[in-house]
Design a protein around this motif. Structure first.
Motif, PDB file in Angstrom:
ATOM      1  N   LYS A 131       0.819  -1.225   0.000  1.00 44.67           N
ATOM      2  CA  LYS A 131       0.000   0.000   0.000  1.00 44.67           C
ATOM      3  C   LYS A 131       0.844   1.263   0.000  1.00 44.67           C
ATOM      4  O   LYS A 131       0.624   2.184  -0.794  1.00 44.67           O
ATOM      5  CB  LYS A 131      -0.931   0.006   1.231  1.00 44.67           C
ATOM      6  CG  LYS A 131      -1.944  -1.124   1.239  1.00 44.67           C
ATOM      7  CD  LYS A 131      -2.801  -1.120   2.503  1.00 44.67           C
ATOM      8  CE  LYS A 131      -2.025  -1.413   3.758  1.00 44.67           C
ATOM      9  NZ  LYS A 131      -1.365  -2.735   3.792  1.00 44.67           N
ATOM     10  N   SER A 132       1.824   1.298   0.907  1.00 42.12           N
ATOM     11  CA  SER A 132       2.632   2.516   1.023  1.00 42.12           C
ATOM     12  C   SER A 132       3.523   2.705  -0.206  1.00 42.12           C
ATOM     13  O   SER A 132       3.775   3.840  -0.633  1.00 42.12           O
ATOM     14  CB  SER A 132       3.479   2.469   2.287  1.00 42.12           C
ATOM     15  OG  SER A 132       2.631   2.282   3.402  1.00 42.12           O
ATOM     16  N   THR A 133       3.976   1.603  -0.777  1.00 47.69           N
ATOM     17  CA  THR A 133       4.772   1.679  -2.007  1.00 47.69           C
ATOM     18  C   THR A 133       3.954   2.340  -3.117  1.00 47.69           C
ATOM     19  O   THR A 133       4.438   3.233  -3.822  1.00 47.69           O
ATOM     20  CB  THR A 133       5.203   0.260  -2.454  1.00 47.69           C
ATOM     21  OG1 THR A 133       5.843  -0.393  -1.373  1.00 47.69           O
ATOM     22  CG2 THR A 133       6.130   0.323  -3.648  1.00 47.69           C
TER      23      THR A 133
ATOM     24  N   SER B 219       5.253   7.934   3.015  1.00 45.77           N
ATOM     25  CA  SER B 219       4.876   6.867   3.944  1.00 45.77           C
ATOM     26  C   SER B 219       6.006   5.818   3.987  1.00 45.77           C
ATOM     27  O   SER B 219       6.544   5.459   2.950  1.00 45.77           O
ATOM     28  CB  SER B 219       3.574   6.244   3.443  1.00 45.77           C
ATOM     29  OG  SER B 219       3.122   5.268   4.330  1.00 45.77           O
ATOM     30  N   PRO B 220       6.365   5.339   5.191  1.00 45.35           N
ATOM     31  CA  PRO B 220       7.470   4.374   5.275  1.00 45.35           C
ATOM     32  C   PRO B 220       7.131   3.038   4.610  1.00 45.35           C
ATOM     33  O   PRO B 220       6.000   2.563   4.703  1.00 45.35           O
ATOM     34  CB  PRO B 220       7.653   4.191   6.786  1.00 45.35           C
ATOM     35  CG  PRO B 220       6.352   4.585   7.378  1.00 45.35           C
ATOM     36  CD  PRO B 220       5.777   5.645   6.485  1.00 45.35           C
ATOM     37  N   VAL B 221       8.129   2.483   3.946  1.00 47.87           N
ATOM     38  CA  VAL B 221       7.946   1.247   3.183  1.00 47.87           C
ATOM     39  C   VAL B 221       8.966   0.231   3.653  1.00 47.87           C
ATOM     40  O   VAL B 221      10.092   0.594   3.980  1.00 47.87           O
ATOM     41  CB  VAL B 221       8.190   1.540   1.684  1.00 47.87           C
ATOM     42  CG1 VAL B 221       8.404   0.258   0.904  1.00 47.87           C
ATOM     43  CG2 VAL B 221       7.032   2.325   1.089  1.00 47.87           C
TER      44      VAL B 221
ATOM     45  N   LEU C  28       4.075  -1.805   9.115  1.00 54.36           N
ATOM     46  CA  LEU C  28       4.938  -0.628   9.152  1.00 54.36           C
ATOM     47  C   LEU C  28       4.149   0.673   9.268  1.00 54.36           C
ATOM     48  O   LEU C  28       4.529   1.582   9.988  1.00 54.36           O
ATOM     49  CB  LEU C  28       5.793  -0.616   7.874  1.00 54.36           C
ATOM     50  CG  LEU C  28       7.167  -0.019   8.007  1.00 54.36           C
ATOM     51  CD1 LEU C  28       7.968  -0.698   9.112  1.00 54.36           C
ATOM     52  CD2 LEU C  28       7.908  -0.153   6.685  1.00 54.36           C
ATOM     53  N   THR C  29       3.083   0.773   8.533  1.00 53.21           N
ATOM     54  CA  THR C  29       2.282   1.997   8.547  1.00 53.21           C
ATOM     55  C   THR C  29       1.389   2.001   9.785  1.00 53.21           C
ATOM     56  O   THR C  29       0.620   1.058   9.988  1.00 53.21           O
ATOM     57  CB  THR C  29       1.431   2.097   7.268  1.00 53.21           C
ATOM     58  OG1 THR C  29       2.292   2.006   6.144  1.00 53.21           O
ATOM     59  CG2 THR C  29       0.670   3.404   7.228  1.00 53.21           C
ATOM     60  N   LYS C  30       1.504   3.056  10.580  1.00 53.74           N
ATOM     61  CA  LYS C  30       0.746   3.074  11.830  1.00 53.74           C
ATOM     62  C   LYS C  30      -0.252   4.226  11.917  1.00 53.74           C
ATOM     63  O   LYS C  30      -1.061   4.295  12.827  1.00 53.74           O
ATOM     64  CB  LYS C  30       1.700   3.135  13.026  1.00 53.74           C
ATOM     65  CG  LYS C  30       2.621   1.925  13.089  1.00 53.74           C
ATOM     66  CD  LYS C  30       2.938   1.553  14.523  1.00 53.74           C
ATOM     67  CE  LYS C  30       4.032   0.498  14.602  1.00 53.74           C
ATOM     68  NZ  LYS C  30       3.625  -0.772  13.977  1.00 53.74           N
TER      69      LYS C  30
ATOM     70  N   VAL D 209      -5.366   8.452   0.551  1.00 55.78           N
ATOM     71  CA  VAL D 209      -5.018   8.128   1.930  1.00 55.78           C
ATOM     72  C   VAL D 209      -4.387   6.737   2.000  1.00 55.78           C
ATOM     73  O   VAL D 209      -4.959   5.761   1.505  1.00 55.78           O
ATOM     74  CB  VAL D 209      -6.259   8.154   2.854  1.00 55.78           C
ATOM     75  CG1 VAL D 209      -5.833   8.031   4.313  1.00 55.78           C
ATOM     76  CG2 VAL D 209      -7.069   9.425   2.649  1.00 55.78           C
ATOM     77  N   ASP D 210      -3.207   6.678   2.585  1.00 54.69           N
ATOM     78  CA  ASP D 210      -2.562   5.401   2.869  1.00 54.69           C
ATOM     79  C   ASP D 210      -2.967   4.974   4.279  1.00 54.69           C
ATOM     80  O   ASP D 210      -3.098   5.811   5.174  1.00 54.69           O
ATOM     81  CB  ASP D 210      -1.039   5.552   2.774  1.00 54.69           C
ATOM     82  CG  ASP D 210      -0.327   4.219   2.984  1.00 54.69           C
ATOM     83  OD1 ASP D 210      -0.945   3.159   2.750  1.00 54.69           O
ATOM     84  OD2 ASP D 210       0.854   4.243   3.374  1.00 54.69           O
ATOM     85  N   THR D 211      -3.192   3.685   4.460  1.00 52.44           N
ATOM     86  CA  THR D 211      -3.726   3.203   5.738  1.00 52.44           C
ATOM     87  C   THR D 211      -2.881   2.063   6.315  1.00 52.44           C
ATOM     88  O   THR D 211      -2.168   1.385   5.570  1.00 52.44           O
ATOM     89  CB  THR D 211      -5.175   2.673   5.551  1.00 52.44           C
ATOM     90  OG1 THR D 211      -5.119   1.527   4.691  1.00 52.44           O
ATOM     91  CG2 THR D 211      -6.082   3.720   4.950  1.00 52.44           C
TER      92      THR D 211
HETATM   93 MG   LIG Z   1       2.311   0.740   4.692  1.00 47.25          MG
END
Ligand SMILES: [Mg+2]
Ligand SMILES: Nc1nc2c(ncn2[C@@H]2O[C@H](COP(=O)(O)OP(=O)(O)OP(=O)(O)O)[C@@H](O)[C@H]2O)c(=O)[nH]1
Length: 273
Positions: free
Chosen positions: A20-22, A33-35, A41-43, A60-62
């Protein structure tokens, strides 16, 4: 000439580690967003804007959503609650699936959550680069979904590789195309023609010996395509009829992959003979 500037509110959801973040960073062209391979990883929610063609996207990244019985920690519970709240607000949901893991129960649970909220839903299979026989994989997924997922017509499917920037514009173009369909206005005469043609086919599902038939349709003014359908019965309308009607309606008006709301009205209807 009028340039229609569309705003599309979009969220990426899915199991942890699906990418997702990628995808989020790729769409924005920045590392926000950290990958990483580390799981969960995503908080927090990351909300950003980007432009594609004439469209303004808010994305929105979740945090990844695990199966409920695996979630014990309070922090993860409240993160999940936040994602669910967000799902109420957005227009479009990308359900990101790790192609290596194939479809799981959790993916279908998340799909149901967005379909029940009348959201436009995209099943996006990420990490497609890791699949050896791509043609066969696609064929199998499509076959599986058509045969065993009754909500197949309500969803869209694509195959991408976020890490290697493959087929991403397909997804965006498809989102724009489907977003345009949401404002469809169908003329009365066309709705009536549809009913006539359906009648000719006479393949209505039966309850006992009686066919359940639609007699009259009107489109309501609403943000989403919304139709009132009058049915020739006073009895409860079986779900098999609702599914049948939805299938035929989507096929006829080429409305696959978007939410459509129907209100089925039971009556010996006054509008037709
Ligand atoms: Mg993520
Ligand atoms: N091979 C391959 N790996 C990918 C692809 N997209 C992401 N990855 C890798 O998958 C891992 C997880 O990526 P993330 O973007 O952090 O996944 P996420 O869904 O945000 O994970 P959470 O935030 O923990 O829910 C990373 O090691 C990525 O490099 C892809 O298209 N192909």
């Amino acid at each position: 000439m009028s340039l229609r500037l569309n705003n599309i509110y979009l969220s990426i959801i899915g199991k942890p580690n699906s990418g997702k973040s990628t995808l989020f960073n790729l769409l924005l062209g920045k590392n926000i967003s950290p990958v990483g391979d580390e799981y969960g990883l995503t908080k927090i929610l990351y909300e950003e804007k980007f432009k594609y063609k004439e469209h303004n996207f808010t994305i929105v990244d979740t945090p990844g959503l695990r199966r409920r019985n695996k979630v014990i920690e309070e922090n993860e519970k409240s993160r999940n609650a936040e994602v669910l709240k967000l799902m109420d607000k957005v227009d479009v949901i990308i359900l990101l699936i790790d192609s290596k893991e194939n479809l799981t129960k959790q993916d279908f649970r998340l799909a149901d959550l967005s379909i029940n909220r009348n959201k436009m839903l995209f099943f996006i299979f990420n990490k497609f680069d890791t699949i050896e026989n791509k043609k066969e994989f696609k064929r199998n997924i499509k076959k599986f979904l058509t045969n065993s997922y009754s909500k197949y017509k309500m969803i869209n499917i694509d195959f991408i590789s976020a890490k290697y920037n493959r087929k991403i514009s397909n997804v965006l173009n498809n989102i724009i195309k489907k977003d345009n369909l949401l404002s469809v206005q169908i003329q009365k005469t066309k709705l009536n023609k549809f009913l006539k043609d359906l009648d000719k086919k006479s393949s209505y599902p039966k309850i006992g010996k009686i066919s359940v038939k639609p007699k009259y349709i009107v489109q309501l003014k609403n943000k989403l395509p919304n139709f009132k359908v009058f049915i020739n019965t006073k009895n409860k309308i079986p779900s098999i009829f609702q599914r049948y009607f939805d299938n035929e309606f989507r096929k006829y008006f080429k409305l696959d992959g978007i939410p459509i709301k129907y209100e089925f009205i039971r009556s010996k209807n006054p509008y037709t003979n």
